[in-house]
Design an enzyme around this catalytic site. Structure first.
Site, PDB file in Angstrom:
ATOM      1  N   ASP A   1       1.582   4.582   9.302  1.00 51.18           N
ATOM      2  CA  ASP A   1       2.401   3.371   9.222  1.00 51.18           C
ATOM      3  C   ASP A   1       1.586   2.303   8.500  1.00 51.18           C
ATOM      4  OD1 ASP A   1       3.846   1.054   9.625  1.00 51.18           O
ATOM      5  OD2 ASP A   1       4.310   1.477  11.731  1.00 51.18           O
ATOM      6  N   HIS A   2       2.063   1.913   7.315  1.00 50.89           N
ATOM      7  CA  HIS A   2       1.283   0.983   6.499  1.00 50.89           C
ATOM      8  C   HIS A   2       1.244  -0.431   7.075  1.00 50.89           C
ATOM      9  CE1 HIS A   2      -1.229   0.452   3.185  1.00 50.89           C
ATOM     10  NE2 HIS A   2      -0.474   0.905   2.195  1.00 50.89           N
ATOM     11  N   ARG A   3       2.053  -0.733   8.075  1.00 49.30           N
ATOM     12  CA  ARG A   3       1.926  -2.018   8.762  1.00 49.30           C
ATOM     13  C   ARG A   3       0.650  -2.065   9.593  1.00 49.30           C
ATOM     14  NH1 ARG A   3       7.282  -2.088  12.232  1.00 49.30           N
ATOM     15  NH2 ARG A   3       6.355  -0.062  12.720  1.00 49.30           N
TER      16      ARG A   3
ATOM     17  N   PRO B   1       6.973   1.731   7.320  1.00 52.67           N
ATOM     18  CA  PRO B   1       6.684   2.114   5.929  1.00 52.67           C
ATOM     19  C   PRO B   1       5.666   3.248   5.893  1.00 52.67           C
ATOM     20  CG  PRO B   1       5.620   0.029   6.472  1.00 52.67           C
ATOM     21  CD  PRO B   1       6.478   0.375   7.636  1.00 52.67           C
TER      22      PRO B   1
END
Length: 462
Positions: A431-433, A255
């Site tokens: 990367d939003h993770r 994401p």
């Protein structure tokens, strides 16, 4: 590059198969042969140049002797494990073996194929389907009425049993684009196949003048020409094919979040000018990219979480205590991202030398697979194309990528007054993770701070 000598000789003739020069590659394009049949070669001599999905590399020959035959043409895509050249070491007997014997196709001692890329099994043939016996006609059925004799006419296009004219898919598309019914086209191709020329002839027939009432002017309907003559088709292979697959995988797996920051880099440009005058930078190119890279490395030291990766299998976040700094480079064969190993431990002159070596190798198309593996974070310099900013896609296996826009004169409030300053835009995709908004913002802010006053930042952060 060491090539394992695993193919036994047949009558003194060694068959050299295309090896896997990367990690799990299945094919490569043969770009250039350096040898030809009859040439003498030595063990370790470079014999050809190939392009894999990751890089352009040269292959050394693992045998000494005389080149007997080349089994792949320049520009051909070859699967890993396929024989590309045979070399006669001069120790055989008559040397009159066939090509099959030369390549080891009929010897029990031939090299075992690579897992997943071995020889294909012989194709099997289906047993002919038994046709049902013909049944006698029903007595009550009326006899077929004889068809009237047609007047002589141009031969119609042969059709299949289901009534479709014979034509290849490109010809069918052409006819559809031009509004031609293939059933009305007379074929001239072999076995009654309709060709492109047949379709164009039908178009000319349609364009023939028609009789119209005197009150209405004759208007010729526009006919679209063959668009294929005005199009260029480029095969998707090699580096470009690998890049496309990697970017699609990254875009739909990680994401992405992108943040932007405009920065006054007037002092950075002054620092670049001073560095160019120093003796320890005499043999390297000092550019703003050098100080952007240094600013990113300093921000990583303060926020290690930005230099991490996502381990899906073990459900872990892996924080790297080293920085393999990737620099995106546009080449004739597509985008490549070689990286500087352990960039965090290099001094500024060493980092400048590494950037010079990396960019020169990439532009020459000589970047090896090792230089493009193991990257941890990437910088892409879109400013060289006159672009202010963008939303870069993260390199697979990394947590973030920094885009560095063009530097241009802009009105800026400096010390309470409106002045013209050197300004650039930074874009950080992450990367939003792995990286939340707070961490991503802190990293981008620290990079901007370092570029606003690089000398003061270096003193404060060490």
């Amino acid at each position: 590059m060491a090539i394992q000598k695993s193919t036994p000789a047949v009558d003194g003739v060694h068959a050299f198969k295309l090896p896997d020069v990367g990690e799990g590659l299945i094919e490569a394009e043969l770009l250039t042969w350096y040898v030809k049949p009859g040439d003498e070669v030595k063990d370790g001599q470079m014999i050809c140049e190939i392009e894999t999905a990751k890089a352009v590399v040269e292959l050394p020959c693992p045998y000494s002797g005389t080149v007997k035959e080349l089994f792949a043409a320049e520009g051909e895509t070859v699967e890993v494990g396929t024989v590309i050249i045979t070399v006669d070491d001069g120790t055989g007997g008559s040397g009159g073996g066939t090509a099959e014997a030369d390549t080891g196709a009929e010897t029990e001692e031939r090299e075992k194929p690579l897992v997943g890329y071995g020889e294909k099994a012989a194709s099997t043939q289906r047993r002919p389907r038994r046709r049902p016996a013909a049944t006698a006609p029903t007595p009550a059925a009326p006899a077929p009425r004889p068809a009237p004799t047609p007047e002589p006419a141009a031969p119609a296009a042969p059709v299949r049993s289901e009534g479709r004219p014979l034509a290849k898919p490109p010809v069918r598309k052409l006819a559809k684009d031009l509004g031609i019914d293939l059933a009305t086209v007379s074929p001239t191709g072999k076995d009654g196949i309709i060709t492109r020329d047949d379709v164009h002839a039908a178009v000319e027939a349609v364009r023939a003048p028609e009789v119209v009432p005197e009150a209405a002017p004759a208007v010729e309907a526009p006919v679209e020409t063959d668009r294929s003559a005005r199009e260029q088709r480029i095969p998707i292979k090699g580096v470009r094919k690998h890049t496309a697959a990697a970017m699609v995988n990254s875009a739909f797996t990680a994401p992405h979040v992108t943040e932007f920051l405009q920065v006054d880099v007037t002092r950075t440009m002054k620092a670049v000018a001073r560095l160019r005058e120093r003796p320890d930078f005499a043999d390297v190119k000092v550019s703003p990219l050098l100080l952007v890279a240094k600013a990113l490395l300093m921000a990583i030291r303060r926020h290690p979480g930005i230099n991490s990766s996502w381990d899906e299998e073990n459900q872990e976040i892996v924080v790297k205590n080293y920085v393999n700094l990737g620099i995106a480079a546009a080449t004739e064969r597509g985008l490549v991202v070689p990286n500087i190993k352990d960039a965090e431990s290099q001094t500024l002159p060493e980092l400048a030398a590494s950037l010079k070596r990396l960019t020169e190798t990439a532009r020459a198309g000589k970047t090896g697979p090792a230089d493009m593996s193991g990257g941890t974070i990437t910088i892409t310099n879109v400013g060289v194309f006159g672009v202010d900013a963008g939303t870069p896609i993260i390199n697979p296996g990394e947590a973030a990528i920094l885009a560095f826009g063009q530097i241009r004169d802009m009105p800026w409030v400096h010390k309470g007054e409106l002045k013209i300053r050197k300004v650039t835009t930074l874009s950080l995709s992450f990367d939003h993770r792995l990286v939340d908004g707070e961490l991503g913002s802190k990293v981008l802010r620290d990079i901007g701070t370092a570029l606003e006053d690089p000398e003061l930042t270096a003193l404060a952060w060490g």
